[in-house]
Design an enzyme around this catalytic site. Structure first.
Site, short mmCIF file in Angstrom:
data_model
loop_
_atom_site.label_atom_id
_atom_site.label_comp_id
_atom_site.label_asym_id
_atom_site.label_seq_id
_atom_site.Cartn_x
_atom_site.Cartn_y
_atom_site.Cartn_z
N THR A 144 12.80 4.11 3.84
CA THR A 144 11.40 4.50 3.67
C THR A 144 10.51 3.28 3.80
O THR A 144 10.93 2.25 4.33
CB THR A 144 11.20 5.27 2.35
OG1 THR A 144 9.89 5.83 2.32
CG2 THR A 144 11.38 4.39 1.11
N ASN A 145 9.27 3.37 3.37
CA ASN A 145 8.32 2.25 3.46
C ASN A 145 7.42 2.22 2.23
O ASN A 145 7.57 3.04 1.33
CB ASN A 145 7.52 2.36 4.77
CG ASN A 145 6.77 3.67 4.84
OD1 ASN A 145 5.87 3.93 4.06
ND2 ASN A 145 7.17 4.53 5.77
N ASP A 146 6.47 1.31 2.20
CA ASP A 146 5.65 1.06 1.01
C ASP A 146 4.48 2.02 0.80
O ASP A 146 3.73 1.85 -0.16
CB ASP A 146 5.07 -0.36 1.09
CG ASP A 146 6.07 -1.40 0.61
OD1 ASP A 146 6.83 -1.08 -0.33
OD2 ASP A 146 6.09 -2.50 1.16
#
Ligand code: CTP
Ligand code: CA
Length: 223
Positions: A33-35
């Protein structure tokens, strides 16, 4: 009645908003995933609702309260998000891709938890669908708003995305700035539209930035 339509310029309009970072499964217990927190998307959902729109919020996060009066569609992966967006696309007027959609996903999702060995592990990633670009190809009357999170050359990349994805607006932010972008409560953006001067929105709350983005769209659409 005139007064009412003026206050609620999005009355009768259907707005799709995506929010959050997608989760791309590696195995039953792991994902990429990402931030992205989803905050900008949720602020946009509230602002669009307050302007009278029927809002569908397609979100990967369960960390934020679901805004009152908004249709909520939970998703995880880019593929699920694509499906949910296109299920509503024909009946929509504005689509806002605020989600941080993963560009790649594991080519295969293991059915069982991957066990460690003494060797290095190579994960093969394949491209996901660019949802905004597909929307740009298939759009009829819809007004498409995308985001561009950049760390450098913001204007060049944002204008390139506007053209390449056939979007009506790209909201660009410099995520290397302390007060803008991923997981922050404030944002500072530049709004790019074809044939129009860029609009600079100085640093303020994401709720206030959301209102400015929608006002820019309402202005361009003459609503
Ligand atoms: N986007 C999308 N589907 C993807 C990737 C991105 O719909 N698979 C959308 C995002 O939601 C955003 C816009 O495209 O509205 C721009 O996303 P961004 O990551 O900034 O651009 P990319 O085209 O993915 O290019 P890069 O990551 O290389 O900068
Ligand atoms: Ca990307």
């Amino acid at each position: 009645l005139v007064q009412q339509t003026k206050d609620l310029p999005l009355k009768g309009k259907s707005v799709i908003i995506t929010a959050g970072g997608t989760k791309e499964r590696i195995d039953p217990v792991r994902f990429i995933t990402n931030d992205s927190s989803g905050k900008m998307g949720y602020s946009l959902a509230k602002a669009a609702r307050n302007l009278g729109a029927q809002v569908t919020l397609i979100s990967t996060t369960n960390q934020l309260p679901i805004p009152f009066g908004v249709a909520f569609v939970p998703v995880q992966s880019a593929a699920e998000m694509e499906k949910a967006v296109f299920a509503k696309f024909n009946d929509s007027d504005i689509v806002i891709m605020a989600a941080a959609v993963s560009d790649y996903r594991p080519k295969t999702e293991a059915a069982y938890k991957i066990k460690k060995t003494n060797e290095d592990l190579t994960l093969i990633l394949e491209k996901t669908t660019d949802i905004l670009a597909r929307l740009g190809k298939e759009k009829k009357h819809q007004f498409l708003i995308g985001f561009a999170a950049e760390t450098n050359d913001v204007e060049t990349y944002a204008k390139d995305k506007l053209a390449r994805k056939n979007a009506n607006m790209i909201v660009a932010n410099d995520v290397s700035q302390a007060n803008a972008g991923f997981n922050k409560d404030t944002n500072e953006v530049i709004i790019y539209q074809p044939q129009l001067d860029p609009i600079h929105i100085s640093v303020r709350s994401k709720d206030a930035v959301a209102e400015e983005i929608l006002h820019a769209a309402i202005n361009t659409l003459n609503l």
